[in-house]
Design an enzyme around this catalytic site. Structure first.
Site, PDB file in Angstrom:
ATOM      1  N   LYS A 192      44.251  39.855  34.091  1.00 23.16           N
ATOM      2  CA  LYS A 192      44.250  38.422  34.349  1.00 23.16           C
ATOM      3  C   LYS A 192      44.143  37.714  33.005  1.00 23.16           C
ATOM      4  O   LYS A 192      43.243  38.001  32.212  1.00 23.16           O
ATOM      5  CB  LYS A 192      43.070  38.042  35.231  1.00 23.16           C
ATOM      6  CG  LYS A 192      43.120  38.614  36.638  1.00 23.16           C
ATOM      7  CD  LYS A 192      43.904  37.715  37.560  1.00 23.16           C
ATOM      8  CE  LYS A 192      43.792  38.155  39.000  1.00 23.16           C
ATOM      9  NZ  LYS A 192      44.507  37.245  39.918  1.00 23.16           N
TER      10      LYS A 192
ATOM     11  N   LYS B  22      51.548  39.133  49.480  1.00 17.94           N
ATOM     12  CA  LYS B  22      50.166  39.143  49.964  1.00 17.94           C
ATOM     13  C   LYS B  22      50.185  38.709  51.426  1.00 17.94           C
ATOM     14  O   LYS B  22      50.298  37.511  51.718  1.00 17.94           O
ATOM     15  CB  LYS B  22      49.300  38.196  49.125  1.00 17.94           C
ATOM     16  CG  LYS B  22      49.221  38.591  47.654  1.00 17.94           C
ATOM     17  CD  LYS B  22      48.403  37.603  46.849  1.00 17.94           C
ATOM     18  CE  LYS B  22      48.253  38.051  45.410  1.00 17.94           C
ATOM     19  NZ  LYS B  22      47.502  37.093  44.577  1.00 17.94           N
TER      20      LYS B  22
END
Length: 361
Positions: free
Chosen positions: A177, A285
């Protein structure tokens, strides 16, 4: 737990429009729970220390051994169904669960992908009689799913400690990230990895969560490309199609779309997005992106690779996503390494061995 119900006579397809199943004798209960992270989970949108989820529980007095549990887990300020009336919608589903067939329920929930995901999971669990919803090598415990090692944002020292731990376990793909700390420090982390491991040893993915501005994105992509990056997720904020299309066409690093898919719940909308942007990858997702099988089919028609990712669900949601991913014989590492995030998690037969997730029936 073994189901006594004739599941072979039903098509419990994911979000299909022609399901004949009527949940006539089923009772639905909804319970909320606050999950606490073992360590703060940092993204460019902020830091998570806990999150609220809702569990759908299906049961029936006529079939006392059959129970189905599904997880509804919208992400605050990100999910398209993170709305004030969320609990009211869940209550409406509870009241209507005996009054209409499943296809009508899913049509009602078209713009609520996290509730659709939770209801679909609960139905599959209820009728399958176990946490294995499908018949595939993963669900039968024969093959593990390759996953990436997720490195959360934080201080440079903390991120480096996470990287070392994941490499010691044996991960061959790391996902970092980025976008919250100093960009030069993030580049230094990538430099340290590449100093020890070449692209044939370790695959590096980065996720910007839309942190880069249109003015700086190409410069930052050029600087990242020095480190043999496999792909970058969502370099700029979603819904900037003109800019994103140009970035995808000119980038030195393959672009994977993630947040861009949120809220695109119709098949026509999905088709329009893929044709307009032509991404190198998409990341699916199921609790955020409505109709995951639609995304897979439309991406395949256009030659766009994909991988599946959990979105900070508990093990209930993580298992459901892994079961679904297992249907597609995944070759690319998937984003299914979130099972160890929470202090108290649900117990399901998932096991992490090295860099593979296994179902252990």
């Amino acid at each position: 737990m073994t189901s006594t119900l004739p599941i072979d006579s039903y098509r419990i397809g994911a979000y299909e429009a022609d399901l004949p199943l009527l949940l006539k004798d089923v009772q639905m209960e909804v319970v909320s729970e606050l999950l606490h992270f073992k360590r703060p989970a940092g993204t460019s949108r902020g830091v998570y220390t806990d999150r609220k989820v809702w569990y759908i529980r299906l049961s029936s007095p006529q079939h006392p051994k059959c129970v189905g549990v599904g997880e509804c887990a919208p992400l605050p300020a990100l999910s398209c169904d993170d709305v004030p009336e969320y609990e009211s919608i869940l209550s409406q589903v509870s009241r209507r669960v005996n009054e209409c067939n499943v296809s009508d329920l899913f049509s009602f929930l078209a713009d609520f992908p996290s509730i659709t995901f939770g209801l679909d999971t609960a139905i599959r669990h209820y009728y399958a009689g176990s946490y294995a919803f499908y018949s595939n090598p993963f669900s039968e415990g024969e093959e593990g799913i390759p996953i990436n090692g997720l490195i959360w944002m934080g201080r440079k020292e903390d991120m480096y400690a996470q990287i070392k731990a994941k490499l010691e376990i044996g991960f061959g793909c790391l996902k970092l990230k980025i976008g919250a700390i100093d960009f030069d420090e993030e580049l230094e982390l990538l430099r340290l990895i590449r100093k020890q491991f070449g692209r044939d040893d370790i695959t590096l993915r980065v996720d910007a969560n839309g942190a880069f501005s249109p003015a700086e994105v190409m410069t930052k992509l050029e600087r990242l490309s020095v480190y043999d990056i496999h792909s970058i997720e969502q370099p700029i904020r979603a819904r900037q199609w003109e800019v994103m299309s140009k970035v995808i066409a000119e980038t030195p690093i393959p672009i994977a779309l993630d947040e861009e898919l949120i809220g695109i719940n119709s098949r026509d909308g999905k088709r329009e997005l893929l044709d307009a942007l032509h991404p190198h990858y998409i990341i699916i997702k199921p609790s955020l992106h409505g109709g995951p099988d639609d995304w897979v089919e439309l991406a395949a028609e256009r030659g766009i690779p994909w991988w599946g990712t959990s979105a900070l669900e508990s093990n209930i949601g993580l298992n459901a996503i892994a079961q679904w991913v297992g249907n597609y014989d995944p070759q690319l590492p998937q984003g299914l390494g979130t099972g160890l995030l929470f202090v108290h998690n649900k117990s399901v037969p998932l096991q992490l061995r090295g860099d593979r997730l296994w179902y252990t029936p």
